[in-house]
Structures are given as C-alpha cells and as structure tokens.
Design a protein around this motif. Sequence first.
Motif, mmCIF file in Angstrom:
data_model
loop_
_atom_site.group_PDB
_atom_site.id
_atom_site.type_symbol
_atom_site.label_atom_id
_atom_site.label_comp_id
_atom_site.label_asym_id
_atom_site.label_seq_id
_atom_site.Cartn_x
_atom_site.Cartn_y
_atom_site.Cartn_z
ATOM 1 N N ASN A 123 45.711 2.505 19.452
ATOM 2 C CA ASN A 123 45.396 2.995 20.794
ATOM 3 C C ASN A 123 43.947 3.452 20.903
ATOM 4 O O ASN A 123 43.314 3.315 21.960
ATOM 5 C CB ASN A 123 46.326 4.142 21.174
ATOM 6 C CG ASN A 123 47.737 3.671 21.470
ATOM 7 O OD1 ASN A 123 47.964 2.485 21.725
ATOM 8 N ND2 ASN A 123 48.690 4.578 21.424
ATOM 9 N N TYR A 124 43.401 4.005 19.815
ATOM 10 C CA TYR A 124 42.025 4.486 19.813
ATOM 11 C C TYR A 124 41.016 3.394 19.447
ATOM 12 O O TYR A 124 39.820 3.637 19.430
ATOM 13 C CB TYR A 124 41.869 5.658 18.841
ATOM 14 C CG TYR A 124 42.527 6.947 19.291
ATOM 15 C CD1 TYR A 124 43.043 7.086 20.565
ATOM 16 C CD2 TYR A 124 42.623 8.031 18.422
ATOM 17 C CE1 TYR A 124 43.644 8.260 20.978
ATOM 18 C CE2 TYR A 124 43.215 9.212 18.820
ATOM 19 C CZ TYR A 124 43.736 9.328 20.100
ATOM 20 O OH TYR A 124 44.317 10.500 20.495
ATOM 21 N N GLY A 125 41.516 2.209 19.139
ATOM 22 C CA GLY A 125 40.623 1.133 18.764
ATOM 23 C C GLY A 125 40.069 1.271 17.357
ATOM 24 O O GLY A 125 39.123 0.564 16.985
ATOM 25 N N LYS A 126 40.658 2.142 16.554
ATOM 26 C CA LYS A 126 40.210 2.314 15.167
ATOM 27 C C LYS A 126 40.817 1.257 14.256
ATOM 28 O O LYS A 126 40.356 1.076 13.137
ATOM 29 C CB LYS A 126 40.579 3.716 14.670
ATOM 30 C CG LYS A 126 40.011 4.841 15.510
ATOM 31 C CD LYS A 126 38.490 4.902 15.403
ATOM 32 C CE LYS A 126 38.044 5.459 14.075
ATOM 33 N NZ LYS A 126 36.580 5.597 13.982
ATOM 34 N N ALA A 127 41.869 0.612 14.720
ATOM 35 C CA ALA A 127 42.453 -0.537 14.034
ATOM 36 C C ALA A 127 42.666 -1.622 15.079
ATOM 37 O O ALA A 127 43.031 -1.330 16.226
ATOM 38 C CB ALA A 127 43.770 -0.168 13.361
#
Length: 213
Positions: free
Chosen positions: A182-186
């Motif tokens: 959701n945070y764009g970290k993966a």
Amino acid sequence: MGVIRAIKQGYMGFQYRNNHSKNDFHNDLHVNQWIAEEPAAHQAFFAFLRSQADQFQRIVFYVQDPEFHHLFDDPRNDTNNMIPPLSHEVRTTGIGLMVRILDAKRALSTSTIYPFGNVDATFTFEIRDTFLAENEQRFTITFTNGKPALRDFVDKAPVVRMDISDLSALLYGAVSLNTLLNYGKATISDAQWTQTLRDLFPKAAYPVCDTFF
C-alpha cells in the motif's frame, strides 16, 4: 528493581521512581517488563498493581505490545493531550531495535524463518541494498504449499521488488506485506498475483525483545 512472578505463566519487573524534588514519598511505579502468556497472568499483575494504589501517583508501562491499551477500561494517559481531530493520547511510541537480513536469498528460501502461507506459486525477487551494493540479489523461488525451493531463473515469473530494509522488517514481523504494498515500499510486476503474494506473507507475530543492552 522489583519482580513479581505470576503462577500462571507470567513475569513482571518494575522500579520505583521519585517524581518530586521536595518530597521523597511522591513516587511513580515504572513497569518495564510485562510478560504474560495467559489471561490469569494479566489478572494477577493487575491485582497486585491495584493493591499499590495508595503508594504511587501513577503507573507507567513500558511494553512492546501495540494493543496493550485494550487491557484498560480507560486507556488515556495523564497528559490530557488531544490529537486531531478528536483523539485522546494513550501512549508515546518509540522505535528501538533495527534488524538486517544479511542474505535475502537464504532467508526467503528457508521455510523455518517465516510462517509462509499455504501457497503454490513462483516469484522472482529483486532485493535492493543501497548500503552494500554487492548484497543486491535477484533470484527465483517456487513455493509448494508454502514451502520454498530455489530454482533457476524463470523469465515469466512475476517479479517482487523491495529494499533489504523492508524485507528485514517483513520477515521480522515488524510490518505486514499489505502495508508495504500500500505504501509502495514493495511492488509486483503483475498485479493479478498481488493477492497470492499477500497470502504467501501473512502477518507474522509482532517482534519482542526483553534483553536490555
């Protein structure tokens, strides 16, 4: 430092701390260790703490359980701070330990290091490491009923990309894969495999370290 051992699988450590420069009898009780493996242990600890109500101004808890405030009928602390829009302050949160996986390939291909979900799928992982460039890795793993096995690179396998710091936090249980996505970290190269990836990485138990160093 005082210690209370509960009969029902629990351990509590605490200290007395004076909070008044001109009154030696004006003290707080600081609970810096709280380990309870069953409800009876929680109840035993609170029974003891309630018995100290006439001895201390307040009780301060240092715990690593983000849901600890649910033990209280009124979880508010004594600051009376309001957090927008209309929330009561219940705790102060800090981040202490940092973990780092040294070998992402080995960590992800070992079935004992993380409780993988019962998923049948093949993913290629691209792990970035901005601190140690030689530790950046690209590898493919096939999961059978959640059991991983390294295999030769598969060109058409969906590619999962993340930093080694986020992978370390994920496998340690400090963050969920859903949050990282959701945070764009993966990221994943093929969105139709997103739910399968989420099923593969269920939220692990939150990490706890009771060693003082």
